[in-house]
Write a protein that holds these residues in place. Structure first.
Motif, PDB file in Angstrom:
ATOM      1  N   LEU B  77       1.046  -1.255   0.331  1.00  0.00           N
ATOM      2  CA  LEU B  77       0.132  -0.100   0.067  1.00  0.00           C
ATOM      3  C   LEU B  77       1.092   1.315   0.069  1.00  0.00           C
ATOM      4  N   GLY B  78       2.230   1.025   0.821  1.00  0.00           N
ATOM      5  CA  GLY B  78       3.069   2.054   0.980  1.00  0.00           C
ATOM      6  C   GLY B  78       3.328   2.329  -0.519  1.00  0.00           C
ATOM      7  N   TYR B  79       3.451   1.479  -1.468  1.00  0.00           N
ATOM      8  CA  TYR B  79       4.099   1.900  -2.468  1.00  0.00           C
ATOM      9  C   TYR B  79       3.376   2.290  -3.621  1.00  0.00           C
ATOM     10  N   VAL B  80       1.685   1.678  -3.754  1.00  0.00           N
ATOM     11  CA  VAL B  80       1.253   2.251  -4.643  1.00  0.00           C
ATOM     12  C   VAL B  80       0.955   3.418  -3.851  1.00  0.00           C
ATOM     13  N   LEU B  81       0.433   4.359  -2.701  1.00  0.00           N
ATOM     14  CA  LEU B  81       0.113   5.173  -2.803  1.00  0.00           C
ATOM     15  C   LEU B  81       1.314   6.281  -2.992  1.00  0.00           C
ATOM     16  N   ALA B  82       2.783   5.723  -2.739  1.00  0.00           N
ATOM     17  CA  ALA B  82       3.831   6.720  -3.303  1.00  0.00           C
ATOM     18  C   ALA B  82       3.540   6.918  -4.548  1.00  0.00           C
TER      19      ALA B  82
ATOM     20  N   LEU C  72      -7.077  -0.410  -4.201  1.00  0.00           N
ATOM     21  CA  LEU C  72      -7.431  -0.065  -5.879  1.00  0.00           C
ATOM     22  C   LEU C  72      -8.531   1.509  -5.839  1.00  0.00           C
ATOM     23  N   LEU C  73      -8.970   1.837  -4.725  1.00  0.00           N
ATOM     24  CA  LEU C  73      -9.400   3.386  -4.609  1.00  0.00           C
ATOM     25  C   LEU C  73      -8.503   4.120  -4.730  1.00  0.00           C
ATOM     26  N   ALA C  74      -6.721   4.086  -4.695  1.00  0.00           N
ATOM     27  CA  ALA C  74      -5.990   4.733  -4.931  1.00  0.00           C
ATOM     28  C   ALA C  74      -5.731   4.856  -6.465  1.00  0.00           C
ATOM     29  N   HIS C  75      -6.378   3.998  -7.059  1.00  0.00           N
ATOM     30  CA  HIS C  75      -5.938   3.986  -8.304  1.00  0.00           C
ATOM     31  C   HIS C  75      -7.212   4.605  -9.402  1.00  0.00           C
ATOM     32  N   ILE C  76      -8.575   3.780  -8.565  1.00  0.00           N
ATOM     33  CA  ILE C  76      -9.170   4.626  -8.996  1.00  0.00           C
ATOM     34  C   ILE C  76      -9.251   6.156  -9.291  1.00  0.00           C
ATOM     35  N   ILE C  77      -8.752   7.072  -8.016  1.00  0.00           N
ATOM     36  CA  ILE C  77      -8.716   8.051  -7.429  1.00  0.00           C
ATOM     37  C   ILE C  77      -7.643   9.374  -8.673  1.00  0.00           C
TER      38      ILE C  77
END
Lengths: 129, 101, 86
Positions: B77-82, C72-77
């Motif tokens: 999740l840290g990587y994806v957010l970054a 998934l939400l992060a990707h959609i945003i």
């Protein structure tokens, strides 16, 4: 190779989750593991795999050490550094590399370029000259 | 003895939680806060779960699964957010370094 | 153990305040990710406190399927952001 690893991972999760070693449970676990669809897998070198898994074990105490370092001395500078990916990496090994870098608190991989570069975000105590 | 050790782990985890979550309130970049959260949410929670594991060793399979999934999910999740945050910041990364204070 | 739980609730308040006060969507996502992890660890602690391992099983399940929704939400945003800009 990654195919076997995939199966081992699924079986580990299954047995840890159910915590039950009766015959019926083993049969169900193995059946579900084999039936679940698998993606296309690339064959990686066994030696690279073992080394990277060893690095994962080393990374845990190192992560705690870095955590204490950040806590004791404030790290206020942020930098972005490009790092080269080691040669002959399969996608799952690259995933493990990214996992390793991001797991330690001082470094986070921002982005992976297809030409073989990671963008790594560092925090440091003072700006590098 | 085991009790003391388990309390030490849990209190260490709580200290990590507070230390790593506190910067969330400040006005730093998302990435800087992400470093703090990786201390708090990954390492701190892992310490707490290890503390629980020492208290109830007979439930080890589920707690070990909790440890593994905690580390993997939080890191990914840290990587994806970054990755998501830095999309349009990439070209002025040097600028971000200069006022990263 | 009860004191530990109270301290955890205190730590949980920090990301909640952050999610309320900050307008930037990514800072909020960060706060939500933090809340998600903290609550599931709290579920585990409560399970030990109550000596009722069924609660613990729920906590472990939440942890292991966990943050997929947030990813998934992060990707959609991000996609929506890109579409709005471009």
């Amino acid at each position: 190779m990654t195919g076997y690893l995939n199966i081992i991972l699924r079986l580990t999760i299954w047995f840890l989750l159910t915590a039950d070693l009766s015959w019926a449970n083993i049969v169900i676990g193995v059946g579900v593991t084999i039936l679940l669809p698998r993606g296309v897998t690339n064959v990686g070198l066994l030696k690279d795999w073992l080394r990277t898994l060893g690095e994962v074990l080393v990374a845990i105490p190192q992560a705690y050490k870095e955590a204490f370092e950040i806590m004791l001395y404030p790290h206020r500078e942020e930098t972005v550094v490009l790092e080269r990916v080691k040669p002959r990496r399969t996608p799952s090994l690259i995933f493990l590399d990214i996992f390793l870098i991001t797991f330690t608190p001082k470094t986070i991989v921002q982005r992976y370029h297809n030409q073989g570069w990671y963008e790594v975000h560092y925090i440091q105590r003072r700006e590098t000259p | 003895m085991i009790n003391i050790l388990s309390y030490t782990c849990i209190i260490l985890g709580l200290v990590f939680w507070y230390w790593g979550t506190w910067p969330l309130l400040g006005r730093r970049s998302v990435l800087y806060k992400l470093h703090g959260l990786s201390v708090a949410d990954t390492l701190g929670s892992m310490a707490i779960v290890v503390g629980l594991l020492l208290r109830i060793p007979h439930e080890w399979p589920l707690l070990v699964l909790a440890l593994i999934s905690l580390s993997i999910w939080n890191t990914v999740l840290g990587y994806v957010l970054a990755y998501c945050v830095t999309d349009d910041v990439t070209h002025d990364a040097g600028q971000e370094v200069s006022h990263g204070r | 153990m009860t004191l530990v739980l109270i301290a955890m609730i205190g730590a949980l308040l920090i990301p909640m305040v952050e999610a309320l006060q900050d307008e930037d969507i990514w800072q909020r996502m960060l706060a939500f990710a933090s809340i998600a992890t903290k609550t599931s660890v709290m579920i585990l602690v409560i399970a030990v406190l109550q000596d009722d391992w069924m609660i613990g099983v729920v906590g472990v399940l939440i942890l292991s399927v966990g943050n997929a929704a947030l990813m998934l939400l992060a990707h959609i945003i991000k996609r929506v952001d890109d579409a709005m800009e471009g």
